[in-house]
Design a protein around this motif. Structure first.
Motif, PDB file in Angstrom:
ATOM      1  N   PRO A 188      68.789  26.213  42.966  1.00 25.19           N
ATOM      2  CA  PRO A 188      67.806  25.404  42.244  1.00 25.19           C
ATOM      3  C   PRO A 188      67.674  24.005  42.839  1.00 25.19           C
ATOM      4  CG  PRO A 188      69.877  25.478  41.057  1.00 25.19           C
ATOM      5  CD  PRO A 188      70.020  26.438  42.203  1.00 25.19           C
ATOM      6  N   ASN A 189      66.449  23.504  42.945  1.00 22.03           N
ATOM      7  CA  ASN A 189      66.290  22.108  43.347  1.00 22.03           C
ATOM      8  C   ASN A 189      66.241  21.213  42.119  1.00 22.03           C
ATOM      9  OD1 ASN A 189      63.730  22.357  42.298  1.00 22.03           O
ATOM     10  ND2 ASN A 189      62.674  22.263  44.270  1.00 22.03           N
ATOM     11  N   ASN A 190      66.434  21.820  40.941  1.00 21.01           N
ATOM     12  CA  ASN A 190      66.463  21.040  39.712  1.00 21.01           C
ATOM     13  C   ASN A 190      67.353  21.782  38.734  1.00 21.01           C
ATOM     14  OD1 ASN A 190      65.612  19.889  37.054  1.00 21.01           O
ATOM     15  ND2 ASN A 190      64.116  18.821  38.318  1.00 21.01           N
ATOM     16  N   LEU A 191      68.169  21.051  38.002  1.00 21.39           N
ATOM     17  CA  LEU A 191      69.106  21.705  37.081  1.00 21.39           C
ATOM     18  C   LEU A 191      68.383  22.444  35.957  1.00 21.39           C
ATOM     19  CD1 LEU A 191      71.847  18.944  36.853  1.00 21.39           C
ATOM     20  CD2 LEU A 191      71.897  21.048  38.184  1.00 21.39           C
ATOM     21  N   TYR A 260      64.448  10.816  41.448  1.00 21.09           N
ATOM     22  CA  TYR A 260      64.579  12.231  41.781  1.00 21.09           C
ATOM     23  C   TYR A 260      64.352  12.383  43.270  1.00 21.09           C
ATOM     24  CZ  TYR A 260      63.749  17.192  42.324  1.00 21.09           C
ATOM     25  OH  TYR A 260      63.823  18.487  42.754  1.00 21.09           O
ATOM     26  N   ALA A 261      65.334  12.945  43.946  1.00 18.84           N
ATOM     27  CA  ALA A 261      65.251  13.111  45.398  1.00 18.84           C
ATOM     28  C   ALA A 261      65.772  14.490  45.758  1.00 18.84           C
ATOM     29  CB  ALA A 261      66.061  12.019  46.093  1.00 18.84           C
ATOM     30  N   GLY A 262      65.428  15.481  44.928  1.00 12.89           N
ATOM     31  CA  GLY A 262      66.012  16.812  45.075  1.00 12.89           C
ATOM     32  C   GLY A 262      65.284  17.734  46.037  1.00 12.89           C
ATOM     33  N   GLY A 265      60.892  15.544  51.288  1.00 19.12           N
ATOM     34  CA  GLY A 265      59.596  14.881  51.183  1.00 19.12           C
ATOM     35  C   GLY A 265      59.321  14.268  49.824  1.00 19.12           C
ATOM     36  N   VAL A 266      60.298  14.336  48.918  1.00 22.71           N
ATOM     37  CA  VAL A 266      60.102  13.787  47.573  1.00 22.71           C
ATOM     38  C   VAL A 266      61.160  12.725  47.282  1.00 22.71           C
ATOM     39  CG1 VAL A 266      60.068  14.327  45.113  1.00 22.71           C
ATOM     40  CG2 VAL A 266      59.078  15.937  46.750  1.00 22.71           C
ATOM     41  N   ARG A 267      60.707  11.527  47.004  1.00 28.17           N
ATOM     42  CA  ARG A 267      61.597  10.425  46.646  1.00 28.17           C
ATOM     43  C   ARG A 267      60.944   9.655  45.504  1.00 28.17           C
ATOM     44  NH1 ARG A 267      64.190  13.158  49.206  1.00 28.17           N
ATOM     45  NH2 ARG A 267      65.541  12.777  50.988  1.00 28.17           N
ATOM     46  N   LEU A 268      61.051  10.220  44.319  1.00 33.74           N
ATOM     47  CA  LEU A 268      60.390   9.625  43.161  1.00 33.74           C
ATOM     48  C   LEU A 268      61.315   8.594  42.508  1.00 33.74           C
ATOM     49  CD1 LEU A 268      58.910  12.964  41.892  1.00 33.74           C
ATOM     50  CD2 LEU A 268      57.532  10.934  42.405  1.00 33.74           C
ATOM     51  N   ARG A 291      70.236  13.228  33.827  1.00 34.99           N
ATOM     52  CA  ARG A 291      70.249  13.774  35.184  1.00 34.99           C
ATOM     53  C   ARG A 291      69.625  12.835  36.199  1.00 34.99           C
ATOM     54  NH1 ARG A 291      66.787  18.496  34.049  1.00 34.99           N
ATOM     55  NH2 ARG A 291      66.540  17.436  32.052  1.00 34.99           N
TER      56      ARG A 291
ATOM     57  N   GLY B  44      73.361  19.775  45.627  1.00 35.21           N
ATOM     58  CA  GLY B  44      72.100  20.363  46.073  1.00 35.21           C
ATOM     59  C   GLY B  44      70.899  19.479  45.817  1.00 35.21           C
ATOM     60  N   ASN B  45      70.822  18.902  44.627  1.00 38.84           N
ATOM     61  CA  ASN B  45      69.605  18.173  44.281  1.00 38.84           C
ATOM     62  C   ASN B  45      69.865  16.723  43.869  1.00 38.84           C
ATOM     63  OD1 ASN B  45      70.497  18.223  41.548  1.00 38.84           O
ATOM     64  ND2 ASN B  45      69.708  20.323  41.374  1.00 38.84           N
ATOM     65  N   ASN B  46      71.142  16.321  43.917  1.00 38.05           N
ATOM     66  CA  ASN B  46      71.525  14.934  43.650  1.00 38.05           C
ATOM     67  C   ASN B  46      71.350  14.517  42.186  1.00 38.05           C
ATOM     68  OD1 ASN B  46      72.741  12.640  44.776  1.00 38.05           O
ATOM     69  ND2 ASN B  46      70.768  11.576  44.826  1.00 38.05           N
ATOM     70  N   GLN B  47      71.074  15.461  41.296  1.00 42.62           N
ATOM     71  CA  GLN B  47      70.956  15.084  39.886  1.00 42.62           C
ATOM     72  C   GLN B  47      72.344  14.935  39.257  1.00 42.62           C
ATOM     73  OE1 GLN B  47      68.026  18.318  38.846  1.00 42.62           O
ATOM     74  NE2 GLN B  47      67.027  16.595  37.856  1.00 42.62           N
ATOM     75  N   ARG B  48      72.412  14.074  38.257  1.00 40.73           N
ATOM     76  CA  ARG B  48      73.696  13.841  37.603  1.00 40.73           C
ATOM     77  C   ARG B  48      74.041  15.050  36.729  1.00 40.73           C
ATOM     78  NH1 ARG B  48      72.605   9.505  35.839  1.00 40.73           N
ATOM     79  NH2 ARG B  48      73.729   7.937  37.023  1.00 40.73           N
ATOM     80  N   LEU B  49      75.275  15.505  36.858  1.00 37.32           N
ATOM     81  CA  LEU B  49      75.714  16.691  36.115  1.00 37.32           C
ATOM     82  C   LEU B  49      76.337  16.332  34.776  1.00 37.32           C
ATOM     83  CD1 LEU B  49      77.335  18.457  39.188  1.00 37.32           C
ATOM     84  CD2 LEU B  49      75.372  19.344  37.911  1.00 37.32           C
ATOM     85  N   ASP B 365      52.827   7.678  41.627  1.00 37.52           N
ATOM     86  CA  ASP B 365      54.142   8.314  41.770  1.00 37.52           C
ATOM     87  C   ASP B 365      54.189   9.126  43.060  1.00 37.52           C
ATOM     88  OD1 ASP B 365      52.334  10.147  40.690  1.00 37.52           O
ATOM     89  OD2 ASP B 365      53.865  11.242  39.582  1.00 37.52           O
ATOM     90  N   SER B 369      56.296   8.136  46.440  1.00 39.16           N
ATOM     91  CA  SER B 369      57.311   9.113  46.819  1.00 39.16           C
ATOM     92  C   SER B 369      57.123   9.548  48.272  1.00 39.16           C
ATOM     93  CB  SER B 369      57.219  10.326  45.882  1.00 39.16           C
ATOM     94  OG  SER B 369      58.020  11.388  46.337  1.00 39.16           O
ATOM     95  N   ALA B 372      58.150   6.699  50.509  1.00 40.92           N
ATOM     96  CA  ALA B 372      59.609   6.529  50.600  1.00 40.92           C
ATOM     97  C   ALA B 372      60.228   7.609  51.476  1.00 40.92           C
ATOM     98  CB  ALA B 372      60.230   6.548  49.199  1.00 40.92           C
ATOM     99  N   ALA B 373      59.723   8.830  51.339  1.00 41.70           N
ATOM    100  CA  ALA B 373      60.266   9.918  52.159  1.00 41.70           C
ATOM    101  C   ALA B 373      59.951   9.700  53.635  1.00 41.70           C
ATOM    102  CB  ALA B 373      59.709  11.258  51.673  1.00 41.70           C
TER     103      ALA B 373
END
Lengths: 383, 383
Positions: A188-191, A260-262, A265-268, A291, B44-49, B365, B369, B372-373
């Motif tokens: 997953p690129n998102n939880l 969010y940089a998951g 090409g996406v760096r929100l 998250r 994987g996606n850098n989100q906080r767990l 947005d 994004s 930045a990328a």
């Protein structure tokens, strides 16, 4: 119906009295800018034809009169007479105490908790909403007042959620697509695309502007767990303010950061407060998402400990079951949340079944516009 | 590279020193929440767990050390060791004076006037932007820094403006469609669809959220007149603040109202200030549109005269040619404006020719994004 008008301050101000005993003052410049005649406003589309610079700087009111209960004003130096209906003036009074406590909301916004809402979830059927304007109006009004609603009777098929948005407005397309799949994936690129539980959150706070509405529709849900729940962020913010005014002040006075940089090409990234107030202190938005909260770097060092305590307490209140309304989406059901107010969560799920939801974003401008137009039509039909 | 670390306040705070002489303090709770290890953030996606509630309320720092210039911290009571790169810490310092004057903007935002911009309009060709990431990056960076840019080399055909949006993001569809025609019509539902001049304005301030980007592309333009111009709202707001701080305060401290009700089924209304500041005083948006300003009813009566004087002065400054950058769009040219900052205007037009533009909305947005990328990729390629 107007009963009296007097001119004050050398024509700069008028004072009106209505038959019901109300009274209010208006300024000459304000009245001139808001004149309703067809040289000031286009009769076809109601847009203003003049700019504020077309109004003489020394605009003042000369003669005034009441005719058939409405107001007639003569503007100098333009030598221009304009009529204002008594009801229009009453609806636009600003001579009142506009100062309110930080965190106020207007009387059309109803805050709720589990106790008041668990057995009163606003809902409508798709077919009824699509064919009966009053059903759609009431459903949209619920989204406005409560920040969420359920819709039943969707086809349990891919893309059905678009039928919900078609009722009132337009999809907000993003890097996730016009809509996106919400189901457990291998990488997953998102939880959200796992079977993990998700703490109550608003979606995409890392986006500015944030999507102001989210629709989640269920195509299949035969797992164990995976219930949905919603939490009124305005109720929780009010509870925080009640018990910890300084904590509320900190969360509303300093921006947080979200990121969010998951995906490639996406760096929100965004910089917005967790509790957003308008310039007049009106509570206008909540952003809460563990998250995607990025390092908060805009809070003064000396306030950071208290800021984190307030954030923790806000999170505790959000997790308090007293605020949580829960339901399990069945195939063919959807719910919509005002993503600037109501947080949504899901429980972890497991088992041999399948949980397949689709989500999309939309915006409140279209929803509130459609609601206002429906309300106006119904009102006109009744008159 | 870090050279020193000391623990203060019983493990609540650490103080760091870098090799370049910089120093800063960080809080234990902040560091724990922002830990970079793969139990705290998804690799994987850098989100906080974790949520903030997963962090013990009595989190404190025990042992600290510097290894290879980076920081190693031992968190108690979790008994957890986390490493922070020196550069990451330096990039996220918040132990500094964050309080700024109302109306500030960060150093990446460059304000402009006619004198600085008329001969330096940022522009790129569509083909080059589509095939060279550095060209696209520089063009997007100009939109971010200056709030507008021109693009040449579009096909002079219907729908070509979508190619511009495809470079960085997504269309914001509205009741005007995915895109809309801008040409003189017989029964226009909007004054934009006439041959009248339009005062410099931001589009759709009656929408909340407002579209944060607008693209206008030219398919044909053989009329007399009809030149386009742009005005930096941030420059004008700063000029107002300089000469009339109280006027700036009034326009930023009270909401205005905007409305569009020019089509059946559409009743768009918003309540937002003409000059919007973030909670930390950052200048984040301008809304200015004489056609759709609705009666302002949220300003205290005693402030209304001064509010209208400030609005008038703001309008005068916006009309001042010293702020105006003008150009005539030719067939195959487009321009983009940051609709939260840069106003656009057009002169009246006449003659036997034809003026056919198409417009659409999009959001920042996606643009920021993508920028930045691209910046990150270019930086990585250089390392």
């Amino acid at each position: 119906m107007l009963t009296n008008v007097t001119v004050e301050d050398e024509g700069q101000i008028i004072r009106l009295a209505w038959a019901d005993g109300a009274s209010a003052r208006f300024h000459a410049a304000w009245l001139r800018d808001n004149a309703l005649d067809d040289r000031t406003r286009s009769p076809g589309n109601n847009q203003r034809l003049i700019t504020v610079l077309d109004i003489p700087a020394d605009t003042r009111i000369g003669e005034v009169s009441i005719a058939a209960g409405d107001l007639s004003l003569h503007f100098l130096p333009e030598d221009k007479t304009v009529r204002f209906p008594a009801g229009w003036l009453a609806a636009h009074v600003y001579d009142r105490d506009v100062r309110q406590q930080a965190g106020w909301t207007d009387e059309t916004i109803h805050r709720w908790t589990r106790a008041s809402m668990q057995n009163a979830i606003p809902r409508a059927g798709l077919a009824a909403a699509a064919s009966h304007p009053s059903v759609l109006r009431d459903w949209l009004a619920a989204v406005h007042s409560y920040g969420f609603a359920v819709m039943d009777g969707l086809p349990a098929e891919s893309g059905a959620l678009l039928k919900v948005v078609d009722l009132f407005g337009y999809i907000r397309e993003t890097n996730y697509g016009r809509w996106f799949e919400v189901r457990a994936e291998v990488n997953p690129n998102n939880l959200a695309y796992t079977n993990l539980g998700l703490q109550a959150h608003t979606d995409n706070p890392y986006r500015d502007p944030v999507p102001t509405l989210q629709v989640l529709a269920c195509i299949e849900n035969t797992v164990e767990g995976g219930e949905s729940s919603v939490v009124d962020g305005f109720s929780v913010a009010a509870a925080l303010q009640e018990e910890d005014p300084e904590g509320f002040r900190l969360l509303s006075s300093w921006p947080a950061r979200f990121e969010y940089a998951g995906s490639a090409g996406v760096r929100l990234r965004s910089k917005r407060p967790m509790i957003e107030l308008g310039p007049d202190g009106e509570l206008i938005a909540i952003r809460f998402n563990n998250r995607s909260l990025a390092p908060v770097v805009d809070v003064p060092f000396d306030d950071m400990s208290a800021y984190y305590r307030a954030y923790r307490r806000f999170a505790e209140l959000i997790e308090d079951p007293a605020f949580e309304v829960s339901f399990k989406l069945e195939a063919g059901q959807a719910f919509i949340v005002d993503n600037t107010r109501v947080m949504h969560a899901r429980r972890a799920f497991s088992g041999s079944g399948k949980r397949w939801l689709q989500g999309c974003y939309a915006d409140k401008d279209g929803l509130l516009s459609t609601l206002a137009a429906l309300q106006e039509n119904v009102k006109e039909a009744a008159e």
